[in-house]
Design a protein around this motif. Structure first.
Motif, PDB file in Angstrom:
ATOM      1  N   UNK A   1      75.664  32.477 -50.550  1.00  0.00           N
ATOM      2  CA  UNK A   1      74.740  33.614 -50.521  1.00  0.00           C
ATOM      3  C   UNK A   1      73.749  33.535 -51.673  1.00  0.00           C
ATOM      4  N   UNK A   2      74.256  33.208 -52.841  1.00  0.00           N
ATOM      5  CA  UNK A   2      73.391  33.168 -54.014  1.00  0.00           C
ATOM      6  C   UNK A   2      72.397  32.021 -53.914  1.00  0.00           C
ATOM      7  N   UNK A   3      72.843  30.908 -53.363  1.00  0.00           N
ATOM      8  CA  UNK A   3      71.921  29.787 -53.190  1.00  0.00           C
ATOM      9  C   UNK A   3      70.786  30.174 -52.274  1.00  0.00           C
TER      10      UNK A   3
ATOM     11  N   UNK B   1      83.810  33.152 -54.500  1.00  0.00           N
ATOM     12  CA  UNK B   1      84.234  32.263 -53.425  1.00  0.00           C
ATOM     13  C   UNK B   1      83.051  31.395 -53.011  1.00  0.00           C
ATOM     14  N   UNK B   2      83.322  30.316 -52.282  1.00  0.00           N
ATOM     15  CA  UNK B   2      82.223  29.471 -51.806  1.00  0.00           C
ATOM     16  C   UNK B   2      81.237  30.269 -50.950  1.00  0.00           C
TER      17      UNK B   2
ATOM     18  N   UNK C   1      84.662  46.908 -57.369  1.00  0.00           N
ATOM     19  CA  UNK C   1      86.074  46.650 -57.068  1.00  0.00           C
ATOM     20  C   UNK C   1      86.155  45.218 -56.592  1.00  0.00           C
ATOM     21  N   UNK C   2      86.701  44.341 -57.446  1.00  0.00           N
ATOM     22  CA  UNK C   2      86.668  42.907 -57.132  1.00  0.00           C
ATOM     23  C   UNK C   2      87.469  42.576 -55.879  1.00  0.00           C
ATOM     24  N   UNK C   3      87.259  41.353 -55.434  1.00  0.00           N
ATOM     25  CA  UNK C   3      87.951  40.866 -54.244  1.00  0.00           C
ATOM     26  C   UNK C   3      89.452  40.748 -54.490  1.00  0.00           C
ATOM     27  N   UNK C   4      90.233  41.148 -53.550  1.00  0.00           N
ATOM     28  CA  UNK C   4      91.618  40.700 -53.538  1.00  0.00           C
ATOM     29  C   UNK C   4      92.023  40.406 -52.099  1.00  0.00           C
ATOM     30  N   UNK C   5      93.099  39.634 -51.971  1.00  0.00           N
ATOM     31  CA  UNK C   5      93.407  39.093 -50.640  1.00  0.00           C
ATOM     32  C   UNK C   5      94.083  40.084 -49.718  1.00  0.00           C
TER      33      UNK C   5
ATOM     34  N   UNK D   1      87.737  21.213 -44.587  1.00  0.00           N
ATOM     35  CA  UNK D   1      86.281  21.347 -44.501  1.00  0.00           C
ATOM     36  C   UNK D   1      85.661  20.872 -45.804  1.00  0.00           C
ATOM     37  N   UNK D   2      84.349  20.704 -45.770  1.00  0.00           N
ATOM     38  CA  UNK D   2      83.633  20.194 -46.939  1.00  0.00           C
ATOM     39  C   UNK D   2      83.616  21.200 -48.079  1.00  0.00           C
ATOM     40  N   UNK D   3      83.764  22.483 -47.776  1.00  0.00           N
ATOM     41  CA  UNK D   3      83.574  23.563 -48.743  1.00  0.00           C
ATOM     42  C   UNK D   3      82.146  23.565 -49.276  1.00  0.00           C
TER      43      UNK D   3
END
Ligand SMILES: Nc1ncnc2c1ncn2[C@@H]1O[C@H](COP(=O)(O)OP(=O)(O)OP(=O)(O)O)[C@@H](O)[C@H]1O
Ligand SMILES: [Mg+2]
Length: 848
Positions: free
Chosen positions: A380-382, A374-375, A397-401, A338-340
């Motif tokens: 979201x911020x855009x 993440x993209x 609590x940051x993201x983890x997979x 994908x374009x990301x």
């Protein structure tokens, strides 16, 4: 913990109170000035542990001379010189020098090119210098530097944590402990390497959260620098390398056997000892494929250079072989297919209508998240940068997979909320109520849950990506604890588009044509991934999800893995399990990805690939980096890998057939003839000219048939080739002998000249026949190969007629003899052209 490697005393820098450590490093913990850093760099040297210690020119030269064969040959020629044979001494030592220097120069040049390419993708660290954060190559770090680390970064040196926010560090490479450990500031008096919570070791990686690190030791002074380097450098040889090594051994054994046999037999027959010894040694030189390392290095370096032109930078040269052999490519989704360039296209509440609450909460969460953005966060911020105005962050609590979500504790106007966004099914599972458009909350019963999931599924089936958003009141709390995420209120979804790459369909078609099966391995939902597969034309025979994989043993996974083309909602270690399962099924596996979650799989794959903008961890694990994340460029690279394979095979086939055949006949002839068929010096000249003629091989094009399918090392095919082509060559040599002795009744000098020319001409020209599976006149060699072949052939033919002839023991030939030899050579080439169809592997002849 005194016994740990690299620890000289029981306590060490991580046990010292922070202030004491700062004083020792003469810094206040706010970074160095660039002037001070430069001064320290001069003292401590670059922050690098040399894996390929650069040898000086002289050392390199001596190492090459230290080859036992070369030494014996030199010693023998000195003995010959002492007994009056000065010509042998001069020529032999000259030739040894020449070929050693040639070898060395070529190889060093090739390595320098590859090294320069590698340097262009050096890893950087966000470092504080002169009070500002800037991105510096990690080699420039010095003790006292302050580095900002975030999820996805490699720890660039040894040091301690100054500040941390849920910093999760994976030290598996160093301690073998595969679960990440949390790091936080504060020295503990008697903590060891493995359990000091404030210690950050070079070679480990940040998998979650952020930290500020004080660099204490760099370069070779780091605890595990040496181990890490030896691990990465000594990592298992590729199948091709192993094959080459076994092949080299085989040749070496044959050589020893043959040479000893000739020597002993000649001695038993009462021939001159020194002459026999020199001859036997020259035979040994002639038999060893001494050019092989050089041919391999140059071929690979040149492959790397050409791949750089199509924007693929090779870090580990031998991975090029694997790339040519690769038959399965696993790829992650975002950014590769994908374009990301992800955009927010909706934020529905549970009734399906856009909910301002959902987007507000998601934006606050994205705004305050400090882990790997993440993209999705960027999209979201855009969309709504200002939505989070007025909110302040309390904890995160940051993201983890594994958790697949981000939790943030934030406050505005006295209202404190814990806000969670993440994979929809994960978030929904934590919710007990849902918010409706009016703002009131309703219980999230089974019926409502089913409704909400139906809404989700309808979007996902269109290929839209979704995040779930939820919150709960957090009055009175200022921290998020591990089990705080229960009892949430579901607020809605954020819906994103991530359009497929324009080029993806075509690139995938090219890969399929090249015999590479592509499998999608994604952390995203099944429906989203499946939709994408349809859109880019990736056939999906079977699907496995992370949940299903978790229930399978390694063996059971291996049994299914070949048939599955889509893996969805998989966790990082599952990506690795998939790769390993494919390897178990004897596939040569490539894996391309960009995230921390991809790193273990990239590392496990035969060919680990990453992209330029990827996290450090992924780039570090990769064998190759794609500067343009385009699978089309990879198709080029694959062709390049196969080209290097084809060229190395050319040299090996030459060596094992024509060259070997010649030497073998000569060895036997030396036993039955009353004189040596060629003198030792002549054998060496023969060998040098042959070697020189082959130096054009790395620059040759490859038979297009060979580029169509993956090819790997195949000893059986090589043996088969030589058992057909070798005897052919010997047959012609014997025929030449007989002709010379019985028909032309030549004298010794003429015999040697004639035989020299015949064997040189056949040896040099047969590469034209061998280099392609089709008719040789259809596919021309590259100009450089044509030039080296032509030049060496010319020298070989002219030599017996030149002023050098007497010195070398040659004599010019009468015209009818020359014509007879020309006829023999042509007949040999014609027969070789005919026989090669039986000698070459079938799949090479038909290209499939
Ligand atoms: N910043 C984030 N905040 C909340 N959830 C996230 C975030 N990033 C990822 N997720 C969730 O975790 C899932 C897995 O992450 P991600 O899609 O990056 O994995 P992946 O395997 O790299 O996927 P891909 O194949 O698309 O590259 C996502 O589908 C999403 O649901
Ligand atoms: Mg990804």
């Amino acid at each position: 913990m005194a016994s740990e490697p690299g620890t000289s005393q029981i306590g060490d820098f991580w046990n010292q109170p922070q202030q004491q450590l700062l004083d020792r490093l003469a810094t206040d913990g706010n970074g160095l000035t660039s002037q001070e850093a430069a001064a320290r760099l001069a003292i401590y040297g670059p922050n690098r542990v040399d894996s390929t210690r650069r040898r000086s020119l002289a050392a390199d030269f001596l190492r090459r001379l230290a080859n036992p064969l070369v030494l014996v040959l030199l010693a023998a020629s000195i003995v010959a010189g002492l007994t009056g044979d000065l010509v042998s001494l001069v020529i032999i030592s000259g030739m040894v020098l020449l070929s050693t220097v040639l070898d060395m120069v070529q190889e060093r040049r090739a390595n320098a090119t590859a090294e320069a390419l590698r340097r262009s993708i050096a890893i950087t660290a966000s470092t504080c210098r002169d009070g500002v954060m800037s991105s510096l190559p990690v080699e420039q770090l010095v003790p006292g530097d302050v580095v900002a680390l975030a999820a996805g970064d490699l720890v660039p040196a040894d040091g301690v944590v100054l500040e941390a926010n849920a910093a999760q560090v994976n030290q598996a490479a160093l301690t073998g402990e595969s679960f990440p450990v949390e790091k936080y500031p504060g020295a503990i008096a008697d903590a060891g390497l493995a359990d000091a919570p404030n210690l950050l070791l070079s070679g480990s990686s940040v998998v979650g959260g952020t930290a500020r690190m004080l660099v204490v030791e760099t370069g070779a002074a780091t605890r595990f620098g040496d181990i890490a380097v030896s691990l990465s450098a000594g990592s298992q040889a590729t199948a091709f390398e192993q094959g080459l090594r076994r092949f080299g051994l085989l040749i070496a054994r044959l050589t020893v056997f043959l040479v000893l046999f000739v020597l002993l037999a000649r001695l038993a027959l009462g021939k001159d000892a020194l002459e026999s010894f020199l001859f036997a040694m020259a035979l040994a030189v002639g038999l060893t494929p001494e050019l092989l390392p050089m041919i391999v290095t140059i071929t690979l370096a040149r492959g790397a250079q050409r791949m750089a032109a199509s924007k693929v930078v090779v870090k580990r040269l031998s991975a090029i072989h694997d790339l040519g052999q690769m038959d399965v490519l696993c790829t992650d989704k975002t950014g590769t297919l994908t374009e990301a360039r992800i955009a927010l296209v909706g934020h529905p509440g549970i009734d399906g209508a856009d909910s301002e609450r959902a987007i507000e909460l998601a934006s606050i969460n994205a705004m305050f998240e400090t882990g790997l953005k993440s993209p999705l966060d960027k999209a979201l911020l855009e969309h709504g940068e200002r939505i989070a105005d007025g909110w302040t962050k309390l904890d995160e609590r940051p993201f983890d997979f594994e958790r697949r979500r981000v939790s943030v504790l934030a406050e505005k106007d006295g209202q404190r909320l814990e806000i969670v966004k993440g994979a929809p099914e994960t978030v929904l599972a934590l919710c007990s109520t849902a918010q409706v458009a009016s703002g009131s909350e309703v219980p999230l019963d089974d019926a409502l849950r089913a409704n909400v999931m139906a809404l989700h599924d309808s979007k996902a089936a269109q290929g839209l990506r979704l995040l779930g958003v939820a919150f709960k009141d957090a009055s009175g709390r200022s921290k998020i604890d591990t089990d705080d995420d229960a009892g949430l209120v579901f607020a809605g979804f954020c819906v994103f588009v991530d359009p497929p790459k324009q080029t993806a369909r075509e690139a995938l078609a090219r890969l399929a044509e090249a015999g590479v099966r592509v499998k999608l391995v994604s952390g995203d939902a099944v429906a989203v991934a499946r939709h994408l597969c349809n859109e880019v034309g990736l056939p999906v025979r079977d699907v496995l999800t992370g949940e299903e994989i978790a229930a399978l043993s390694d063996g059971a996974l291996a049994a299914r893995v070949s048939q599955v083309d889509l893996f969805a909602r998989v966790a990082p270690n599952q990506k690795m399990r998939i790769v390993n399962a494919l390897k178990r099924r004897h596939h040569t596996v490539g894996f391309i990805g960009d995230g921390i979650n991809d790193a273990p799989a990239i590392h496990a794959a035969d060919v680990g690939l990453s992209v330029d903008g990827a996290t450090d961890v992924a780039r570090e694990a990769a064998d190759m980096i794609m500067l343009a994340p385009d699978l089309g460029a990879l198709a080029e690279g694959i062709a390049e890998g196969r080209r290097t394979y084809a060229n190395i095979m050319k040299y090996l086939r030459m060596g094992t057939s024509s060259n070997f055949g010649n030497m073998l006949t000569m060895a036997l002839a030396s036993l039955v003839l009353p004189f040596l068929p060629l003198t030792a010096v002549q054998v060496l000249v023969n060998n040098l000219l042959y070697d020189l003629s082959q130096t054009g091989i790395p620059f040759d094009e490859a038979d297009p048939r060979l580029l169509r399918r993956p090819h790997g090392w195949d000893m059986r095919a090589l043996v088969r080739f030589s058992t057909i082509m070798g005897p052919l060559s010997s047959l012609f040599d014997i025929f030449t002998f007989v002709l010379l002795l019985t028909v032309f009744h030549v004298d010794v000098a003429a015999f040697r000249s004639a035989w020299f020319i015949e064997s040189m001409a056949t040896q040099i020209m047969v590469v034209l026949v061998i280099r392609t599976a089709g008719p040789f006149w259809r596919e021309r060699p590259s100009p450089l190969l044509a030039a080296t072949l032509g030049a060496c052939l010319l020298v070989a033919v002219v030599l017996p007629f030149s002023p050098l002839a007497t010195m070398l023991g040659f004599a010019s030939l009468p015209i009818h003899l020359s014509a007879a030899i020309a006829g023999l050579v042509i007949a040999y080439l014609a027969l070789a052209e005919f026989l090669k169809r039986f000698a070459l592997p079938r799949k090479e002849r038909i290209g499939g």
